[in-house]
Design a protein around this motif. Structure first.
Motif, PDB file in Angstrom:
ATOM      1  N   GLY A 225      89.520 -28.294  29.216  1.00 18.49           N
ATOM      2  CA  GLY A 225      89.552 -26.863  29.523  1.00 18.49           C
ATOM      3  C   GLY A 225      88.638 -26.513  30.685  1.00 18.49           C
ATOM      4  O   GLY A 225      88.986 -25.695  31.538  1.00 18.49           O
ATOM      5  N   VAL A 226      87.466 -27.131  30.718  1.00 20.34           N
ATOM      6  CA  VAL A 226      86.539 -26.891  31.823  1.00 20.34           C
ATOM      7  C   VAL A 226      87.138 -27.386  33.136  1.00 20.34           C
ATOM      8  O   VAL A 226      87.046 -26.724  34.175  1.00 20.34           O
ATOM      9  CB  VAL A 226      85.182 -27.585  31.544  1.00 20.34           C
ATOM     10  N   LEU A 227      87.759 -28.560  33.092  1.00 14.57           N
ATOM     11  CA  LEU A 227      88.376 -29.125  34.291  1.00 14.57           C
ATOM     12  C   LEU A 227      89.428 -28.186  34.873  1.00 14.57           C
ATOM     13  O   LEU A 227      89.457 -27.936  36.090  1.00 14.57           O
ATOM     14  CB  LEU A 227      89.016 -30.473  33.958  1.00 14.57           C
ATOM     15  N   LEU A 228      90.290 -27.655  34.025  1.00 11.37           N
ATOM     16  CA  LEU A 228      91.382 -26.805  34.497  1.00 11.37           C
ATOM     17  C   LEU A 228      90.891 -25.486  35.080  1.00 11.37           C
ATOM     18  O   LEU A 228      91.636 -24.810  35.790  1.00 11.37           O
ATOM     19  CB  LEU A 228      92.354 -26.527  33.347  1.00 11.37           C
ATOM     20  N   ARG A 229      89.634 -25.117  34.780  1.00 13.69           N
ATOM     21  CA  ARG A 229      89.091 -23.865  35.321  1.00 13.69           C
ATOM     22  C   ARG A 229      88.242 -24.076  36.561  1.00 13.69           C
ATOM     23  O   ARG A 229      87.764 -23.109  37.155  1.00 13.69           O
ATOM     24  CB  ARG A 229      88.257 -23.162  34.243  1.00 13.69           C
ATOM     25  N   ARG A 230      88.034 -25.307  36.948  1.00 13.74           N
ATOM     26  CA  ARG A 230      87.189 -25.572  38.109  1.00 13.74           C
ATOM     27  C   ARG A 230      87.913 -25.206  39.403  1.00 13.74           C
ATOM     28  O   ARG A 230      89.013 -25.700  39.678  1.00 13.74           O
ATOM     29  CB  ARG A 230      86.786 -27.040  38.160  1.00 13.74           C
ATOM     30  N   PRO A 231      87.314 -24.351  40.241  1.00 14.93           N
ATOM     31  CA  PRO A 231      87.961 -23.986  41.514  1.00 14.93           C
ATOM     32  C   PRO A 231      88.271 -25.200  42.379  1.00 14.93           C
ATOM     33  O   PRO A 231      89.315 -25.254  43.035  1.00 14.93           O
ATOM     34  CB  PRO A 231      86.931 -23.067  42.184  1.00 14.93           C
ATOM     35  N   GLN A 232      87.360 -26.183  42.384  1.00 15.53           N
ATOM     36  CA  GLN A 232      87.579 -27.377  43.196  1.00 15.53           C
ATOM     37  C   GLN A 232      88.848 -28.106  42.762  1.00 15.53           C
ATOM     38  O   GLN A 232      89.644 -28.561  43.583  1.00 15.53           O
ATOM     39  CB  GLN A 232      86.366 -28.308  43.060  1.00 15.53           C
ATOM     40  N   PHE A 233      89.044 -28.224  41.450  1.00 14.80           N
ATOM     41  CA  PHE A 233      90.209 -28.919  40.927  1.00 14.80           C
ATOM     42  C   PHE A 233      91.488 -28.152  41.249  1.00 14.80           C
ATOM     43  O   PHE A 233      92.523 -28.748  41.586  1.00 14.80           O
ATOM     44  CB  PHE A 233      90.068 -29.096  39.418  1.00 14.80           C
ATOM     45  N   ILE A 234      91.446 -26.843  41.169  1.00 19.16           N
ATOM     46  CA  ILE A 234      92.619 -26.024  41.500  1.00 19.16           C
ATOM     47  C   ILE A 234      93.002 -26.209  42.962  1.00 19.16           C
ATOM     48  O   ILE A 234      94.193 -26.319  43.305  1.00 19.16           O
ATOM     49  CB  ILE A 234      92.330 -24.545  41.185  1.00 19.16           C
ATOM     50  N   ILE A 235      92.006 -26.272  43.844  1.00 17.92           N
ATOM     51  CA  ILE A 235      92.282 -26.487  45.272  1.00 17.92           C
ATOM     52  C   ILE A 235      92.943 -27.841  45.498  1.00 17.92           C
ATOM     53  O   ILE A 235      93.905 -27.970  46.272  1.00 17.92           O
ATOM     54  CB  ILE A 235      90.979 -26.356  46.087  1.00 17.92           C
TER      55      ILE A 235
END
Length: 426
Positions: A225-235
């Protein structure tokens, strides 16, 4: 005396297998994944032939490419199944499924059934990479995994070039689209026999102490859940969507584009053979780009890496925009121009599910991050079939390249949102 012998009885860490068995397994895996690509990258060579055989436009053929990409995406999500049956069985199943359904495509009477069997072929092909990743750690210790995976990564660019050269030779011998699709399946059947003999699980299969499944499972939920909310990961996922779309666009349409620039767009055997030969520069330059990007990225200061990626994508956008005028002026430039496109695409693309996945997910979620990034990317690759084919029918390659150049420029802007992050310790 008893104490002295007790010390000698303490079990030591498992030794890495000798060179010969490991080399045989690695060679068989590399050859097998090349075989999978022989049955994947042959279809773009057949695209002009399918248009003529079925009196189809680019959009109709493009949907075959799109739906097969969705099937490939679905195959990427079969990791739990591969974990259950084992890497050897998963890899051999992948080779067999690809060979079987590629051969079945020869019997397809129309585009609909060809779409079904080719999509099944790509679904089974997607199982192959995960199965290899399941096998490699059973033969190599952690200190060698990065090198081994890098070697295996070159198999898909080698397979792409080999598929195009084989299809070109088939066309030279007078074969039609059925031969272009069927001959690689025979080659893959031969590779499957080699795999049956050489591919097997290695001795380094015991779990490391302190890394039991219970501990890993317990931490997976909230961390994801934390991963999916990370702006870096979304980019990174947005970059995967755009760059995979670009890669699949040139994988699918570069041969048709090069052929269309020759002799008024005729699809004769000689024209197609020439276009196919020129198109392999895309994968050859891509292999060079993957290696160069790995070396350069490690040596560029972290604060400048996003500017490096944005600069590469900015150059790529300009090149794609000028691609049609440059080719129209001199069709002989095709190999160099398509190769330059591959050089600029593959470098940034190779970072997404590798380095960026590790930086986003860390050691615990690197594989999860990589899978999600790839899945989002192939959702973008879906658009490189039917939708792009529709644009090409409406406005030809000038319109298609203008749209792709715009997407590339968006990707360049998105990449500026990347922020330097410390590398996780190995």
């Amino acid at each position: 005396m008893n104490d002295r012998f007790a010390v000698m009885d303490v079990p030591s860490a498992p030794r890495e297998p000798s060179l010969s068995p490991r080399t045989g397994v690695l060679a068989a895996l590399f050859l097998g994944y090349i075989g999978i690509y022989l049955c994947r990258k042959n279809l773009p060579v057949a695209v002009p032939l399918l248009q003529d055989a079925f009196h189809a436009n680019k959009e109709q053929v493009g949907w075959l490419l799109s739906f097969s990409t969705l099937a490939y995406l679905a195959g990427k999500l079969t990791g739990p199944f591969t974990d259950r049956i084992g890497g050897r069985r998963g890899f051999l199943l992948s080779l067999f499924g690809v060979a079987l359904f590629s051969a079945a495509g020869v019997l397809a009477p129309g585009l609909f059934l060809l779409t079904v069997v080719y999509s099944l072929s790509r679904f089974f092909g997607a199982i192959g990479w995960g199965a290899m990743m399941k096998l490699v750690p059973t033969w190599y210790h952690k200190s060698h995994l990065a090198t081994v995976v890098a070697i295996l990564s070159l198999s898909y660019v080698s397979g792409g070039s080999g598929a195009t050269l084989l299809a070109r030779q088939v066309i030279h011998q007078g074969g039609g689209w059925r031969a272009v699709l069927g001959v690689p399946s025979l080659v893959l059947m031969g590779i499957l026999l080699i795999g049956l003999v050489l591919v097997r699980k290695g001795p380094l299969s015991a779990a490391s102490p302190g890394q039991g499944p219970g501990k890993k499972h317990g931490a997976a939920g909230p961390s994801l859940g934390v991963l999916l909310r990370r702006p870096q990961f979304i980019i990174v996922c947005l970059l995967s969507f755009t760059l995979t779309l670009l890669r699949e666009a040139f994988n699918n349409w570069s041969i048709d584009f090069l052929a269309s620039m020759e002799r008024g767009g005729a699809h004769g055997a000689g024209v197609l053979a020439t276009a196919a030969l020129r198109s392999i520069s895309f994968d050859l330059a891509g292999g060079v780009s993957i290696l160069l990007m790995g070396v350069v990225y490690d040596r560029v200061p972290p604060a400048l890496r996003r500017w490096l990626i944005a600069g590469i994508l900015g150059l790529l956008a300009a090149l794609i925009l000028l691609l049609h005028p440059l080719m129209k002026a001199d069709p002989a430039r095709g190999a160099a121009l398509v190769g330059l496109v591959g050089l600029l695409i593959y470098g940034p693309y190779s970072l997404l599910a590798g380095v960026f996945a590790i930086e986003s997910g860390g050691q615990d979620l690197a594989a999860t991050a990589s899978g999600i990034i790839d899945a989002v990317g192939y959702a973008g690759g879906f658009l490189a079939g039917g939708l792009l084919g529709r644009l090409l029918d409406l406005g030809g390659y000038p319109l298609g390249f203008r749209c792709l150049a715009g997407i590339t420029l968006v990707a360049a802007v998105i990449s500026l949102g990347l922020r330097p992050s410390p590398r996780p310790e190995s």
